[in-house]
Design an enzyme around this catalytic site. Structure first.
Site, PDB file in Angstrom:
ATOM      1  N   LYS A   1     -52.149  20.893 -24.096  1.00 10.50           N
ATOM      2  CA  LYS A   1     -53.508  20.395 -23.887  1.00 10.50           C
ATOM      3  C   LYS A   1     -53.863  20.415 -22.398  1.00 10.50           C
ATOM      4  O   LYS A   1     -52.981  20.383 -21.533  1.00 10.50           O
ATOM      5  CB  LYS A   1     -53.641  18.980 -24.466  1.00 10.50           C
ATOM      6  CG  LYS A   1     -52.791  17.932 -23.783  1.00 10.50           C
ATOM      7  CD  LYS A   1     -52.817  16.618 -24.574  1.00 10.50           C
ATOM      8  CE  LYS A   1     -51.983  15.564 -23.875  1.00 10.50           C
ATOM      9  NZ  LYS A   1     -51.645  14.433 -24.751  1.00 10.50           N
TER      10      LYS A   1
ATOM     11  N   ARG B   1     -55.247   3.036 -30.558  1.00  9.50           N
ATOM     12  CA  ARG B   1     -56.116   3.976 -29.854  1.00  9.50           C
ATOM     13  C   ARG B   1     -56.776   4.892 -30.884  1.00  9.50           C
ATOM     14  O   ARG B   1     -57.981   4.938 -30.990  1.00  9.50           O
ATOM     15  CB  ARG B   1     -55.270   4.786 -28.848  1.00  9.50           C
ATOM     16  CG  ARG B   1     -56.073   5.729 -27.997  1.00  9.50           C
ATOM     17  CD  ARG B   1     -55.206   6.462 -26.988  1.00  9.50           C
ATOM     18  NE  ARG B   1     -54.280   7.429 -27.593  1.00  9.50           N
ATOM     19  CZ  ARG B   1     -53.609   8.333 -26.897  1.00  9.50           C
ATOM     20  NH1 ARG B   1     -53.734   8.423 -25.592  1.00  9.50           N
ATOM     21  NH2 ARG B   1     -52.799   9.187 -27.509  1.00  9.50           N
TER      22      ARG B   1
ATOM     23  N   TYR C   1     -62.657  14.430   9.168  1.00 16.31           N
ATOM     24  CA  TYR C   1     -63.728  13.459   8.904  1.00 16.31           C
ATOM     25  C   TYR C   1     -63.318  12.042   9.302  1.00 16.31           C
ATOM     26  O   TYR C   1     -62.217  11.596   8.970  1.00 16.31           O
ATOM     27  CB  TYR C   1     -64.090  13.452   7.418  1.00 16.31           C
ATOM     28  CG  TYR C   1     -64.969  14.592   6.986  1.00 16.31           C
ATOM     29  CD1 TYR C   1     -66.256  14.742   7.515  1.00 16.31           C
ATOM     30  CD2 TYR C   1     -64.524  15.511   6.047  1.00 16.31           C
ATOM     31  CE1 TYR C   1     -67.065  15.787   7.101  1.00 16.31           C
ATOM     32  CE2 TYR C   1     -65.335  16.556   5.630  1.00 16.31           C
ATOM     33  CZ  TYR C   1     -66.603  16.688   6.163  1.00 16.31           C
ATOM     34  OH  TYR C   1     -67.405  17.711   5.760  1.00 16.31           O
TER      35      TYR C   1
ATOM     36  N   MET D   1     -63.248  18.671   1.136  1.00 17.47           N
ATOM     37  CA  MET D   1     -63.520  19.201  -0.197  1.00 17.47           C
ATOM     38  C   MET D   1     -62.695  20.452  -0.499  1.00 17.47           C
ATOM     39  O   MET D   1     -62.075  20.564  -1.550  1.00 17.47           O
ATOM     40  CB  MET D   1     -65.021  19.515  -0.335  1.00 17.47           C
ATOM     41  CG  MET D   1     -65.425  19.861  -1.753  1.00 17.47           C
ATOM     42  SD  MET D   1     -67.174  20.278  -1.909  1.00 17.47           S
ATOM     43  CE  MET D   1     -67.957  18.722  -1.594  1.00 17.47           C
TER      44      MET D   1
HETATM   45  C1  LIG Z   1     -50.197  14.164 -24.777  1.00 12.40           C
HETATM   46  C2  LIG Z   1     -49.533  13.825 -26.038  1.00 12.40           C
HETATM   47  C3  LIG Z   1     -48.157  14.088 -26.224  1.00 12.40           C
HETATM   48  C4  LIG Z   1     -47.247  14.545 -25.115  1.00 12.40           C
HETATM   49  O1  LIG Z   1     -46.848  13.454 -24.320  1.00 12.40           O
HETATM   50  P1  LIG Z   1     -45.789  13.609 -23.135  1.00 12.40           P
HETATM   51  O2  LIG Z   1     -45.590  12.230 -22.632  1.00 12.40           O
HETATM   52  O3  LIG Z   1     -46.433  14.486 -22.113  1.00 12.40           O
HETATM   53  O4  LIG Z   1     -44.580  14.242 -23.727  1.00 12.40           O
HETATM   54  C5  LIG Z   1     -47.634  13.887 -27.489  1.00 12.40           C
HETATM   55  N1  LIG Z   1     -48.404  13.423 -28.501  1.00 12.40           N
HETATM   56  C6  LIG Z   1     -49.707  13.123 -28.349  1.00 12.40           C
HETATM   57  C7  LIG Z   1     -50.476  12.610 -29.506  1.00 12.40           C
HETATM   58  C8  LIG Z   1     -50.315  13.304 -27.122  1.00 12.40           C
HETATM   59  O5  LIG Z   1     -51.607  12.987 -26.962  1.00 12.40           O
END
Ligand SMILES: *Cc1c(COP(=O)(O)O)cnc(C)c1O
Length: 333
Positions: free
Chosen positions: A33, A117, A243, A288
């Site tokens: 992801k 969640r 800056y 930036m």
């Molecule tokens: C992001 C995520 C993971 C991976 O978690 P890590 O701590 O990076 O291994 C696994 N399961 C779900 C549902 C996630 O959102």
């Protein structure tokens, strides 16, 4: 231009550690992801496939489409499709959304075992299963997520107990072939024996797992960030850089400016408070598109372990890595 290198040897080393836990590459789902935690989704998909990984987890449909050809199985964590697809599985995060999935979609049911969640609670589970059946969805798996797998508390244990209860409800209602998975990186490392069908590993495969519960030294960070020199100058003792002029040179120095700034993902909280792995000091505020260092090198290794940069940015490696912009070139080495 600033660029990223990805160390394939380190990536494979990290997968070896996970494979040792799962006893099978087929049980490993790599979490890709958010542009593979900033590493580059196509680059990581390519390396994972070469290693022999067949499963991946992503956030949304556009990510799933990008990597579909690399894997046999892709799980989307949070998106609802228009049409069902063969390789892609979708997560049900809320009992009230079951109706939105098209008929015949392959789905996985998220169970809320205590993180509160996403997912359905144990109480809602029978009704959720009924709704899935009525909608003609193909329920392939049930899964959960821990809120504190990396911490030395009882939380991991009681969430596991709740997930066992969910498994029993499913079995008692005749769902014999549903797959189960619950472990992210930290949880995977806490198990001595993974008897579930799959683990979902993110931060560990990128080599930046941190935990107070187990040793993480054997994991090796995969991503390094390099920046290139825009300009160089001599400054004399007492002159101030950048800056706000918050950094005063305490001796005559040669300093240079490099093409990595906060727009590229350099956390501005590191301003005046960061030293590269090779000892070059960051001078003053991060701009930036660039930042200045006490160095005359043409190219700087800004970081090769996101955990160290994270300390200076008062955050954690996940945020340092996912902040790195898509347009930065990624090279596998
Ligand atoms: C992001 C995520 C993971 C991976 O978690 P890590 O701590 O990076 O291994 C696994 N399961 C779900 C549902 C996630 O959102």
């Amino acid at each position: 231009m600033a660029y990223i290198t990805l160390n394939k040897k380190h990536f494979f080393n990290n997968l070896d550690i996970i494979a040792d836990k799962t006893k099978s590459k087929d049980k490993i789902a790599v979490v890709l992801k958010d542009n593979a935690y900033g590493h580059g989704i196509l680059e990581v998909a390519t390396m994972a496939k070469e290693y022999g990984i067949t499963k991946a987890v992503v956030r949304c449909i556009p990510e799933a489409k990008m990597i579909e050809e690399f894997f046999e199985y892709v799980l989307v964590l949070a998106d609802i499709p228009q049409i069902s697809s063969d390789k892609i599985r979708y997560t049900i995060n809320d009992i009230n959304k079951i109706d939105k999935f098209p008929k015949n979609t392959k789905v996985e049911l998220k169970i809320d075992t205590g993180m509160h969640r996403n997912g359905v609670s144990l109480d809602e589970l029978p009704d959720a299963l009924e709704a899935i059946k009525n909608k003609n969805l193909k329920l392939e798996a049930a899964f959960t997520h821990h809120r504190s797998a990396d911490e030395l508390t009882s939380e991991w244990f009681w969430q596991n107990e709740n997930f066992e209860k969910a498994k029993k409800i499913l079995k008692d209602l005749g769902y014999e072939n549903v797959r189960f998975h619950s472990s992210n990186s930290a949880s995977t490392m806490r198990h001595s024996n993974i008897d579930e069908d799959m683990v979902r590993v993110g931060i560990a495969i990128y080599g930046c797992l941190e935990s107070e519960v187990f040793d993480t030294d054997t994991f090796k960070p995969v991503l390094s960030l390099w920046a290139q020199k825009n300009s160089q100058r001599k400054v004399i003792k007492g002159q101030r850089v950048g800056y706000g002029g918050i950094c005063t040179l305490d001796e005559n120095s040669v300093i240079s400016n490099y093409d990595f700034g906060y727009a590229d993902g350099f956390h501005r909280l590191c301003s005046n408070n960061y030293t590269t792995p090779n000892g070059e000091k960051l001078l003053g505020r991060i701009s930036m598109d660039n930042s200045s260092f006490l160095s005359d090198a043409d190219e700087l290794l800004i970081f090769d372990d996101a955990r160290i940069m994270a300390k200076s940015a008062k955050t954690f490696s996940y945020e340092v890595l996912t902040s790195l912009k898509h347009y930065i070139k990624r090279k596998i080495i």
